[in-house]
Design an enzyme around this catalytic site. Structure first.
Site, PDB file in Angstrom:
ATOM      1  N   SER A  22      51.809  67.240 -10.369  1.00  0.00           N
ATOM      2  CA  SER A  22      52.733  66.265  -9.764  1.00  0.00           C
ATOM      3  C   SER A  22      52.738  64.920 -10.466  1.00  0.00           C
ATOM      4  O   SER A  22      53.472  64.017 -10.071  1.00  0.00           O
ATOM      5  CB  SER A  22      52.403  66.093  -8.274  1.00  0.00           C
ATOM      6  OG  SER A  22      51.036  65.745  -8.111  1.00  0.00           O
ATOM      7  N   ASN A 110      43.339  64.508  -0.148  1.00  0.00           N
ATOM      8  CA  ASN A 110      44.238  64.609   1.011  1.00  0.00           C
ATOM      9  C   ASN A 110      44.397  63.270   1.743  1.00  0.00           C
ATOM     10  O   ASN A 110      45.506  62.885   2.096  1.00  0.00           O
ATOM     11  CB  ASN A 110      43.749  65.692   1.977  1.00  0.00           C
ATOM     12  CG  ASN A 110      43.759  67.061   1.327  1.00  0.00           C
ATOM     13  OD1 ASN A 110      44.267  67.217   0.219  1.00  0.00           O
ATOM     14  ND2 ASN A 110      43.185  68.060   1.984  1.00  0.00           N
ATOM     15  N   THR A 155      92.640  52.389  14.918  1.00  0.00           N
ATOM     16  CA  THR A 155      91.896  53.465  15.579  1.00  0.00           C
ATOM     17  C   THR A 155      92.656  54.741  15.202  1.00  0.00           C
ATOM     18  O   THR A 155      93.879  54.697  15.015  1.00  0.00           O
ATOM     19  CB  THR A 155      91.855  53.311  17.124  1.00  0.00           C
ATOM     20  OG1 THR A 155      93.195  53.367  17.618  1.00  0.00           O
ATOM     21  CG2 THR A 155      91.219  52.003  17.554  1.00  0.00           C
ATOM     22  N   HIS A 156      91.958  55.818  15.034  1.00  0.00           N
ATOM     23  CA  HIS A 156      92.564  57.089  14.577  1.00  0.00           C
ATOM     24  C   HIS A 156      93.281  56.905  13.238  1.00  0.00           C
ATOM     25  O   HIS A 156      94.206  57.649  12.922  1.00  0.00           O
ATOM     26  CB  HIS A 156      93.549  57.650  15.606  1.00  0.00           C
ATOM     27  CG  HIS A 156      93.003  57.711  16.991  1.00  0.00           C
ATOM     28  ND1 HIS A 156      92.283  58.782  17.463  1.00  0.00           N
ATOM     29  CD2 HIS A 156      93.028  56.798  17.997  1.00  0.00           C
ATOM     30  CE1 HIS A 156      91.911  58.538  18.716  1.00  0.00           C
ATOM     31  NE2 HIS A 156      92.346  57.342  19.053  1.00  0.00           N
ATOM     32  N   SER A 278      91.057  55.717 -16.340  1.00  0.00           N
ATOM     33  CA  SER A 278      91.197  57.145 -16.582  1.00  0.00           C
ATOM     34  C   SER A 278      91.350  57.361 -18.082  1.00  0.00           C
ATOM     35  O   SER A 278      91.941  56.542 -18.774  1.00  0.00           O
ATOM     36  CB  SER A 278      92.432  57.658 -15.830  1.00  0.00           C
ATOM     37  OG  SER A 278      92.953  58.806 -16.471  1.00  0.00           O
ATOM     38  N   LYS A 284      95.597  53.750 -14.456  1.00  0.00           N
ATOM     39  CA  LYS A 284      94.629  53.940 -13.377  1.00  0.00           C
ATOM     40  C   LYS A 284      93.508  52.900 -13.363  1.00  0.00           C
ATOM     41  O   LYS A 284      93.041  52.442 -14.399  1.00  0.00           O
ATOM     42  CB  LYS A 284      93.984  55.324 -13.480  1.00  0.00           C
ATOM     43  CG  LYS A 284      94.904  56.488 -13.152  1.00  0.00           C
ATOM     44  CD  LYS A 284      95.401  56.498 -11.717  1.00  0.00           C
ATOM     45  CE  LYS A 284      94.344  56.904 -10.717  1.00  0.00           C
ATOM     46  NZ  LYS A 284      93.903  58.295 -10.876  1.00  0.00           N
ATOM     47  N   GLU A 291      83.278  55.222  -4.564  1.00  0.00           N
ATOM     48  CA  GLU A 291      83.247  56.689  -4.440  1.00  0.00           C
ATOM     49  C   GLU A 291      81.836  57.221  -4.665  1.00  0.00           C
ATOM     50  O   GLU A 291      81.390  58.161  -3.987  1.00  0.00           O
ATOM     51  CB  GLU A 291      84.219  57.319  -5.431  1.00  0.00           C
ATOM     52  CG  GLU A 291      85.671  57.080  -5.054  1.00  0.00           C
ATOM     53  CD  GLU A 291      86.644  57.486  -6.144  1.00  0.00           C
ATOM     54  OE1 GLU A 291      87.743  57.921  -5.816  1.00  0.00           O
ATOM     55  OE2 GLU A 291      86.321  57.353  -7.340  1.00  0.00           O
TER      56      GLU A 291
HETATM   57  N1  ARG Z   1      49.403  66.059  -5.590  1.00  0.00           N
HETATM   58  C1  ARG Z   1      48.998  66.292  -4.259  1.00  0.00           C
HETATM   59  C2  ARG Z   1      50.088  65.887  -3.267  1.00  0.00           C
HETATM   60  O1  ARG Z   1      50.964  65.224  -3.670  1.00  0.00           O
HETATM   61  C3  ARG Z   1      47.754  65.511  -3.983  1.00  0.00           C
HETATM   62  C4  ARG Z   1      46.896  66.097  -2.924  1.00  0.00           C
HETATM   63  C5  ARG Z   1      46.274  67.346  -3.431  1.00  0.00           C
HETATM   64  N2  ARG Z   1      45.350  67.896  -2.480  1.00  0.00           N
HETATM   65  C6  ARG Z   1      44.893  69.131  -2.603  1.00  0.00           C
HETATM   66  N3  ARG Z   1      44.101  69.528  -1.712  1.00  0.00           N
HETATM   67  N4  ARG Z   1      45.259  69.908  -3.598  1.00  0.00           N
HETATM   68  O2  ARG Z   1      50.079  66.255  -2.117  1.00  0.00           O
END
Ligand code: ARG
Length: 461
Positions: A22, A110, A155-156, A278, A284, A291
């Site tokens: 990650s 964690n 409205t509408h 455009s 345009k 948008e």
């Molecule tokens: N990259 C993990 C996340 O974003 C970090 C926590 C990972 N914990 C684990 N027990 N593998 O959640």
């Protein structure tokens, strides 16, 4: 260097590593990870896991890392580590050797990731609060210039009653003010509880003063339940929900301005700075900025729905599914932030075409309610007056005239009490001025609304 591997006899398949890592997106939490690590080192030294000297050395190395990360955050994404926590630990060990290996005592990724993301959310929320405030200020500035300028109210999507352009603009300022308050509420909940010290799921085994640790990191208190704390992502959902609601406001605003800027209405002109041409049609000038804002609303609401689906049926406590929280949160908040800034830019160059707006407000029999009120003032019950005016409108339509173009004789066919003073009542400025109730469209009421909002914004950075 991975943070694990002792119980494995084989390394990960490269395809799994690419799938699992990650760092390529959670590098954005580098500063928060280091900040949390500094507080953790301090907490460990207070329970004797680290000596004062070890703690000082770790803190110094972490400060160095912080300065490096502040210089170039994006380069971290390429470092090849599994995640930001692995990156910081590896770099720390590179700086201080084996001492760096002590930092993770009693901590888990964690509770670490739960903390990092909360800290990141708090900072992102501040950035967005500033953009919301800036947009509100821009809207107030525009409204100030158009407190009394007449504009068709719908409205509408049918012309209903005339309003002032200032009133229209401030309607959106009120929505963004609610978005601001909603965001502050979400941010205060984020800072209410600190997950650090929850460890993997059961709470750290070291006698750390978690409330003290929470205060050091800017939280009101330590979280009350470790199982909940490591797997709670309510704050992600709340921010995505704040973002979705605000993007819905931005999208409605865009839609209104796109309609008002169209050749069919042409009540406003968008500046060249926020429109594009455009490649084929030389004439345009397209409202691309608006948008895109309208289109990006779908992307942000999708992030909210996606995150709700990720959380649904997730067993306690931490599961890797939770890693799916970051990319969409980062993307949604970046998008929200950019759209707020873009909307402010659109308003800074917006021109009201006063005459076109006034003529449109005059059309569509938008002063018909006024004629009914005129009859009410002469003793006709409203429901009856409504029917009388309806018939007068039908007659005027057939004649191809506006109500105020009918003669007194013609009016008298519908009710004998209608006299020469009806024309003053039907005049748009007069009927607008009558709506001076709080929240009404009369210039005086719009000014009061404007001043009240301005006073709220004065206390903000
Ligand atoms: N990259 C993990 C996340 O974003 C970090 C926590 C990972 N914990 C684990 N027990 N593998 O959640």
């Amino acid at each position: 260097m991975a943070l694990w591997g002792g119980r494995f006899t084989q390394g990960p398949d490269q395809r799994f590593k690419d799938f699992n890592d990650s760092l390529k997106f959670d590098y954005r939490m580098a500063l928060e990870d280091i900040e949390g690590s500094q507080a953790w080192a301090q907490a460990l030294s207070e329970v004797g896991v680290l000596s004062a000297d070890e703690c000082a050395r770790l803190e110094a190395a972490l400060s160095e890392l912080l300065a490096e990360a502040q210089q170039d955050l994006a380069v971290i994404a390429q470092a090849g580590d599994e995640d930001i926590h692995s990156y910081v630990e590896r770099r720390l060990i590179e700086k201080v050797g084996d001492l760096g290996k002590k930092l993770h005592t009693g901590r888990s990724r964690n509770d670490q990731v739960a903390l990092d993301l909360k800290l990141w959310c708090a900072k992102a929320g501040e950035r967005i609060s500033a953009s919301l405030t800036a947009l509100e200020r821009e809207l107030i500035a525009v409204a100030k210039n158009h407190v009394a300028d007449i504009f068709p109210g719908y409205t509408h999507l049918q012309r209903a009653q005339p309003v002032t352009f200032g009133h229209f603009v401030l309607a959106y300022a009120q929505m963004f003010e609610r978005d601001y308050i909603r965001l502050q509420n979400a941010l205060s909940l984020i800072k209410a509880t600190c997950p650090l010290g929850s460890a993997a799921l059961a709470g750290t085994a070291y006698p750390i003063d978690r409330d003290k640790l929470a205060h050091a990191l800017g939280f009101a208190a330590a979280s009350a339940n470790s199982l909940d704390a490591v797997s709670d992502r309510d704050h992600v959902l709340e921010l995505l929900s704040c973002a979705s609601i605000s993007m819905m406001h931005l999208s409605r605003l865009s839609e209104d301005l796109i309609i008002y800027n169209s050749g069919e209405a042409h009540f406003v002109d968008l500046s060249d700075a926020v429109t594009s041409g455009s490649s084929l049609m030389p004439q345009k000038k397209n409202p691309d900025a608006l948008e895109l804002i309208r289109g990006k609303c779908g992307r942000v609401c999708g992030a909210l729905t996606g995150m709700l689906m990720t959380m649904k049926a997730l067993p306690l406590a931490y599961d890797k599914d939770l890693q799916e929280d970051k990319e969409r949160l980062f993307d949604a908040l970046d998008t929200w932030h950019d759209c707020l800034d873009m909307a402010a830019l659109v308003f800074s160059g917006l021109k009201l075409r006063k005459e076109e707006a006034y003529q449109a407000a005059r059309g569509g029999y938008s002063n018909a309610t006024e004629l009914a009120d005129y009859l009410v003032a002469r003793g006709v019950p409203f429901r009856e007056a409504h029917g009388i005016v309806g018939r007068a409108v039908l007659y005027a339509l057939e004649k191809g005239k506006a109500l105020e173009d009918l003669s007194v004789d013609e009016f008298e066919q519908f009710h004998s009490s209608i006299g020469g003073d009806v024309y003053v009542a039907l005049e748009l400025h007069n009927l607008i001025a009558k709506r001076s109730v709080k929240g009404g469209t009369a210039p005086a009421a719009v000014l009061a609304q404007l001043q009240e909002l301005e006073a709220k914004l004065k206390t903000r950075a």
